[in-house]
Design an enzyme around this catalytic site. Structure first.
Site: not given
Length: 398
Positions: A10, A17, A94, A211, A242, A329, A332, A380
């Site tokens: 990713n 990642k 991804r 997240g 964003r 993130g 959770e 993911e």
């Protein structure tokens, strides 16, 4: 003896990642995972095995790891002991935007790469970096199947009215439509619920993937019915940097009346808006919660209000609500923000238990509440590994 493994990547703007999965009994099981961040600046590699034991934790000078290709070389070298006896039979990637045509995981070739490159302007924060990771992986592992898995795929089950804009139909035919994102995360949560909570999974559920990138998805029977994101990953609720939903007239005004250049507008909407832009402090919820600055409190209040509003809208799209799931993130971990989001949602049967919420339990609603509220980790990379395995089974590499 050599065993088969799948590598999942990713790639971000300055990070990769990664997760390596052993193929055991036809399933994918995590061998190790980690990330290389700060590529080209202050590279840092951290990797852990399935028991969370640290396999690598190293830093380099910027020029030593200048790009994604160099990062993959370093990752392979540092983790070669953990790779002993393993053969990578495929790499899963991804990819944020699949457009109107790429609606399922696909084997990557030059033609697919060209399609994905054409979609880069629709996801400028992600797509170019996803493609950089793919290019580096193809160069380093020639002949190994590379599979693209799309964040847009899960939402292709939307009805037309949830998929279109109020524009003449030729725009829809040209691919200007609502795609939705974070689909790999939603797909994982749907599969997790189907296994652990089948009765709930069969009903009406809103999943809040909150997240640095945030969106919400309405599911009925484990299928996406609607999502807060649309043509790009700018739409919906505010995010780390964003803006989320904004009146298009504001954009026309900035372009036509104030003379803002398109590149500057893009930078504003993608990089200097959201929590970071509103607060002037940070995009990190932890920093904002710790700050005494009024703008930090205002940014968090706006974020909670917008998420709460979208939960109500998606419940209307579903005709009611049986469950709400927080993931990613913020979802959770941000206990206070979760509580603020749920305030005022009693009309939907949402009633969270403050003690269970603060303890970060897997279910935070009060016993007997009409609508269950859950907290679930997403995966993911695990979802990508499943897709790669399924594609391999249907191909000549099975």
């Amino acid at each position: 003896m050599t065993s088969d493994a799948i590598l999942v990547l990713n790639a971000g703007s300055s990070s990769i990642k990664f997760e390596l999965f052993d193929i055991v009994g036809g399933d994918a099981e995590t061998r190790f995972e980690g990330q290389m961040e700060g590529i080209g600046a202050s590279p840092h590699l951290i990797a852990r095995d399935a028991t969370r034991h640290v396999l690598a934790d190293h830093r380099w000078a910027g020029p030593d790891v200048a790009n994604h290709g160099a990062a993959l070389e370093v990752i392979a070298k540092e983790l070669s002991p953990a790779m002993a006896g393993r053969r990578i039979i495929a790499v899963g990637h991804r990819v944020v935007h699949g457009g109107p045509d790429l609606v399922a995981p696909v084997l990557i070739d030059d033609a697919v790469m060209a399609q994905l490159e054409a979609l880069a302007p629709l996801a400028p924060l992600h797509q170019p970096h996803n493609l950089a990771g793919i290019a580096a992986s193809r160069a380093r592992l020639p002949g190994v199947p590379q599979v693209a898995c799309f964040d847009t795929s899960f939402h292709r089950s939307h009805a037309w009215e949830a998929d279109t804009f109020a524009l003449p139909p030729e725009f829809y035919a040209r691919g200007i439509r609502r795609y939705g994102f974070h689909g790999l995360s939603y797909e994982y949560i749907a599969a997790n619920l189907a296994e652990a909570e089948p009765a709930l999974a069969a009903g009406r559920v809103v999943v809040a993937h909150l997240g640095n990138g945030s969106s919400l998805c309405a599911m009925r029977g484990g299928r996406s019915v609607d999502s807060t994101m649309g043509f790009t990953a700018l739409d919906g609720v505010p995010m780390g940097t964003r803006c989320g939903q904004i009146d298009p007239g504001v954009l026309l005004h900035l372009l036509m009346t104030e003379g803002m250049e398109p590149a500057a507008l893009q930078k504003l909407l993608y990089g200097n808006a959201g929590l970071k832009g509103m607060s002037g402090i940070s995009q990190d919820v932890r920093d904002l919660e710790a700050s005494a600055e009024p703008r930090a409190a205002q940014a968090l209040a706006y974020y909670a209000w917008r998420v709460r509003r979208e939960i109500g809208a998606l419940a209307a799209a579903l005709g009611g609500l049986d469950g709400l799931v927080f993931t990613a993130g913020i979802g959770e971990n941000a206990r206070d923000l979760r509580a603020r989001i749920c305030e005022g949602l009693g009309f939907l049967g949402i009633d969270i238990d403050p003690a269970r919420n603060q303890a970060n339990e897997r279910e935070i609603s009060r016993p007997g509440a009409a609508t269950r509220v859950l907290v679930r980790a997403t995966d993911e990379e695990g979802m990508i590994a499943r897709h790669v395995l399924n594609l391999l089974r249907r191909s000549k590499w099975a």
